[in-house]
Design an enzyme around this catalytic site. Structure first.
Site, PDB file in Angstrom:
ATOM      1  N   ILE A 160       0.852  -1.187   0.000  1.00 14.56           N
ATOM      2  CA  ILE A 160       0.000   0.000   0.000  1.00 14.56           C
ATOM      3  C   ILE A 160       0.889   1.238   0.000  1.00 14.56           C
ATOM      4  O   ILE A 160       1.955   1.246   0.624  1.00 14.56           O
ATOM      5  CB  ILE A 160      -0.979  -0.013   1.204  1.00 14.56           C
ATOM      6  CG1 ILE A 160      -2.035   1.077   1.068  1.00 14.56           C
ATOM      7  CG2 ILE A 160      -0.236   0.085   2.529  1.00 14.56           C
ATOM      8  CD1 ILE A 160      -3.211   0.930   2.043  1.00 14.56           C
ATOM      9  N   CYS A 161       0.457   2.267  -0.734  1.00 14.39           N
ATOM     10  CA  CYS A 161       1.182   3.535  -0.797  1.00 14.39           C
ATOM     11  C   CYS A 161       0.191   4.659  -0.526  1.00 14.39           C
ATOM     12  O   CYS A 161      -0.785   4.473   0.182  1.00 14.39           O
ATOM     13  CB  CYS A 161       1.881   3.683  -2.144  1.00 14.39           C
ATOM     14  SG  CYS A 161       0.731   3.758  -3.546  1.00 14.39           S
ATOM     15  N   TYR A 162       0.434   5.834  -1.087  1.00 11.20           N
ATOM     16  CA  TYR A 162      -0.451   6.979  -0.871  1.00 11.20           C
ATOM     17  C   TYR A 162      -1.767   6.840  -1.635  1.00 11.20           C
ATOM     18  O   TYR A 162      -2.840   6.944  -1.068  1.00 11.20           O
ATOM     19  CB  TYR A 162       0.233   8.280  -1.311  1.00 11.20           C
ATOM     20  CG  TYR A 162       1.465   8.613  -0.526  1.00 11.20           C
ATOM     21  CD1 TYR A 162       1.377   9.272   0.691  1.00 11.20           C
ATOM     22  CD2 TYR A 162       2.720   8.264  -1.002  1.00 11.20           C
ATOM     23  CE1 TYR A 162       2.514   9.579   1.420  1.00 11.20           C
ATOM     24  CE2 TYR A 162       3.857   8.568  -0.284  1.00 11.20           C
ATOM     25  CZ  TYR A 162       3.757   9.230   0.929  1.00 11.20           C
ATOM     26  OH  TYR A 162       4.886   9.520   1.641  1.00 11.20           O
TER      27      TYR A 162
END
Length: 107
Positions: free
Chosen positions: A64-66
């Site tokens: 998961i990232c931004y």
């Protein structure tokens, strides 16, 4: 698996709750400390060795990232490193928060 799969934040959380996958947050340390998905491991260049020691190549991992863009590149990198079950969270942490899923804070 020669490519990663995209999954929703809800699907990711379900897998984490079932202890069926590790959730890897690749956002920077400041943003991770402010808020991150519950039970997430902060994956960075510095923590990659620790990650490799904790998880075998066949253990499912979710990145998961931004916003769900950078996680795709990280997912491909993990596949190139031999991980066989890799997922990217569609919409990233932004979607995770919007969906009201559990978050944790440091400090």
């Amino acid at each position: 698996m020669s490519a990663f799969s995209e999954i929703s934040p809800q699907q990711a959380w379900q897998l984490v709750q079932q202890h069926a996958a590790a959730l890897l947050d690749i956002r920077n340390e400041t943003h991770f400390a402010l808020a991150h998905p519950a039970q997430a491991f902060h994956l960075s260049h510095q923590s990659y060795g620790e990650f490799e020691m904790q998880y075998e190549d066949d253990h499912p991992v979710i990145v998961i990232c931004y916003h769900g863009v950078s996680s795709r590149g990280a997912a491909m990198y993990l596949i190139e490193q031999g991980y066989t079950q890799v997922y990217s969270v569609t919409g990233g942490f932004e979607a995770w928060e919007r969906d009201g899923l559990p978050i944790e804070r440091i400090g």
